[in-house]
Design a protein around this motif. Structure first.
Motif, PDB file in Angstrom:
ATOM      1  N   GLN A  12      -9.984  47.985 -20.656  1.00  0.00           N
ATOM      2  CA  GLN A  12      -8.577  48.261 -20.360  1.00  0.00           C
ATOM      3  C   GLN A  12      -8.409  49.580 -19.608  1.00  0.00           C
ATOM      4  O   GLN A  12      -7.355  50.197 -19.669  1.00  0.00           O
ATOM      5  CB  GLN A  12      -7.769  48.309 -21.658  1.00  0.00           C
ATOM      6  N   VAL A  47      -2.872  41.789 -17.832  1.00  0.00           N
ATOM      7  CA  VAL A  47      -4.190  41.545 -17.245  1.00  0.00           C
ATOM      8  C   VAL A  47      -4.110  41.876 -15.761  1.00  0.00           C
ATOM      9  O   VAL A  47      -3.142  41.520 -15.082  1.00  0.00           O
ATOM     10  CB  VAL A  47      -4.626  40.073 -17.433  1.00  0.00           C
ATOM     11  N   ILE A  48      -5.121  42.578 -15.259  1.00  0.00           N
ATOM     12  CA  ILE A  48      -5.170  42.932 -13.839  1.00  0.00           C
ATOM     13  C   ILE A  48      -6.252  42.096 -13.172  1.00  0.00           C
ATOM     14  O   ILE A  48      -7.409  42.103 -13.601  1.00  0.00           O
ATOM     15  CB  ILE A  48      -5.452  44.433 -13.648  1.00  0.00           C
ATOM     16  N   GLU A  49      -5.871  41.372 -12.125  1.00  0.00           N
ATOM     17  CA  GLU A  49      -6.800  40.521 -11.394  1.00  0.00           C
ATOM     18  C   GLU A  49      -6.927  41.025  -9.962  1.00  0.00           C
ATOM     19  O   GLU A  49      -5.932  41.432  -9.353  1.00  0.00           O
ATOM     20  CB  GLU A  49      -6.319  39.066 -11.397  1.00  0.00           C
ATOM     21  N   ARG A  50      -8.139  40.981  -9.434  1.00  0.00           N
ATOM     22  CA  ARG A  50      -8.369  41.417  -8.054  1.00  0.00           C
ATOM     23  C   ARG A  50      -8.832  40.243  -7.212  1.00  0.00           C
ATOM     24  O   ARG A  50      -9.755  39.523  -7.580  1.00  0.00           O
ATOM     25  CB  ARG A  50      -9.402  42.540  -8.005  1.00  0.00           C
ATOM     26  N   GLU A  51      -8.181  40.069  -6.076  1.00  0.00           N
ATOM     27  CA  GLU A  51      -8.542  39.030  -5.109  1.00  0.00           C
ATOM     28  C   GLU A  51      -8.711  39.710  -3.749  1.00  0.00           C
ATOM     29  O   GLU A  51      -7.729  39.957  -3.050  1.00  0.00           O
ATOM     30  CB  GLU A  51      -7.475  37.947  -5.059  1.00  0.00           C
ATOM     31  N   ARG A  71       2.670  47.673 -13.256  1.00  0.00           N
ATOM     32  CA  ARG A  71       2.496  47.304 -11.849  1.00  0.00           C
ATOM     33  C   ARG A  71       2.936  48.470 -10.967  1.00  0.00           C
ATOM     34  O   ARG A  71       2.277  48.819  -9.987  1.00  0.00           O
ATOM     35  CB  ARG A  71       3.303  46.048 -11.531  1.00  0.00           C
ATOM     36  N   ARG A  87      -0.662  40.524 -14.321  1.00  0.00           N
ATOM     37  CA  ARG A  87      -0.097  39.371 -15.028  1.00  0.00           C
ATOM     38  C   ARG A  87       0.056  39.690 -16.515  1.00  0.00           C
ATOM     39  O   ARG A  87      -0.616  40.577 -17.045  1.00  0.00           O
ATOM     40  CB  ARG A  87      -0.977  38.128 -14.847  1.00  0.00           C
ATOM     41  N   HIS A 136       4.855  44.660 -18.046  1.00  0.00           N
ATOM     42  CA  HIS A 136       4.462  43.989 -16.808  1.00  0.00           C
ATOM     43  C   HIS A 136       4.939  44.775 -15.582  1.00  0.00           C
ATOM     44  O   HIS A 136       4.142  45.196 -14.733  1.00  0.00           O
ATOM     45  CB  HIS A 136       5.032  42.566 -16.805  1.00  0.00           C
ATOM     46  N   ALA A 143      -0.579  38.899 -20.354  1.00  0.00           N
ATOM     47  CA  ALA A 143      -1.598  38.209 -21.142  1.00  0.00           C
ATOM     48  C   ALA A 143      -0.971  37.320 -22.210  1.00  0.00           C
ATOM     49  O   ALA A 143      -1.544  36.303 -22.590  1.00  0.00           O
ATOM     50  CB  ALA A 143      -2.540  39.221 -21.792  1.00  0.00           C
ATOM     51  N   LEU A 177      -4.334  43.275  -5.554  1.00  0.00           N
ATOM     52  CA  LEU A 177      -4.321  43.350  -7.019  1.00  0.00           C
ATOM     53  C   LEU A 177      -3.099  42.616  -7.536  1.00  0.00           C
ATOM     54  O   LEU A 177      -1.997  42.760  -6.982  1.00  0.00           O
ATOM     55  CB  LEU A 177      -4.282  44.802  -7.484  1.00  0.00           C
ATOM     56  N   LYS A 178      -3.273  41.858  -8.596  1.00  0.00           N
ATOM     57  CA  LYS A 178      -2.162  41.161  -9.231  1.00  0.00           C
ATOM     58  C   LYS A 178      -2.129  41.528 -10.713  1.00  0.00           C
ATOM     59  O   LYS A 178      -3.158  41.482 -11.382  1.00  0.00           O
ATOM     60  CB  LYS A 178      -2.294  39.644  -9.066  1.00  0.00           C
TER      61      LYS A 178
END
Length: 217
Positions: A59, A79-83, A106, A90, A102, A92, A87-88
């Motif tokens: 975390q 939750v942090i997602e990387r593409e 952000r 979301r 949220h 949990a 960065l997105k």
């Protein structure tokens, strides 16, 4: 002497509400599922420049760029997602706290990315006769009409520049530190509501009050 007798129906009072006398064996509760709306700020993607490096450890997130490095711990509710370069953030879980965290995190993470890549700045303007500022080494010195000048050491990671003796520019990569130092400077002489003298942020609107009217003849 005749006696009058009358009876009151307890099931119907003056309120006009009829109360049933039938025994109730079971009371039922209607449960409804409350869905938390997704934050409009939280669902916006964060663009990560090519000169910014991200590090994740549980975390914990660390952001490093050309201007500096920032780190922060975020809660388990998000939750942090990387593409690739995006960065997105979301949720949990579907809870009220997750909905609050949220949008907040952000924004905080976006400020970290922008701070280490481009930086932030905040400007203060001194208005008043004899009000001026100057830099002496690593100290910001303010002349605000007191019997002595106000000397403020500049925190590490911030840069302070004075233009035309009445404009103070605070810059750096940590937006929170910039805001805290600028607020401390402004606190010495907040703008007064009659003539507007004092220290104000650039673009700040100060509502002025009317002075006392003179005696009518």
């Amino acid at each position: 002497m005749a006696t009058l007798s009358f009876s009151i129906n307890s099931s119907r009072l003056n309120t006009g509400i009829c109360v049933s006398h039938k025994p109730v064996s079971r009371v039922g509760y209607l449960r409804t599922k409350v869905e938390c709306k997704e934050s409009r700020v939280g669902k916006k993607p964060i663009q990560v420049p090519s000169n910014v490096n991200l590090t994740f450890d549980g975390q914990f997130i660390s952001v490093k760029g050309p201007l500096g490095e920032l780190s922060r711990t975020y809660p388990n509710d998000i939750v942090i997602e990387r593409e690739e370069s995006i960065l997105k953030v979301r949720k949990a879980v579907e809870t009220r706290r997750a909905n609050e965290m949220h949008g907040l995190f952000r924004t905080l993470i976006d400020n970290m990315v922008v701070g280490v890549s481009k930086g932030f700045e905040k400007q203060l303007i001194l208005i008043g006769v004899g009000y001026r500022a100057q830099m002496e080494g690593n100290d910001l010195v303010l002349f605000l009409g007191f019997s002595h000048p106000v000397r403020m050491p500049v925190p590490e990671g911030l840069k302070v520049k004075v233009e035309e003796n009445t404009r103070v520019i605070v810059s750096g990569y940590n937006k929170q530190s910039i805001g805290e130092f600028a607020a401390k400077v402004r606190k010495w002489r907040p703008p007064e509501p009659y003539k507007g003298k004092g220290i104000r942020y650039a673009g700040e609107v100060v509502r002025k009050k009317e002075g006392k009217a003179g005696k009518k003849k």
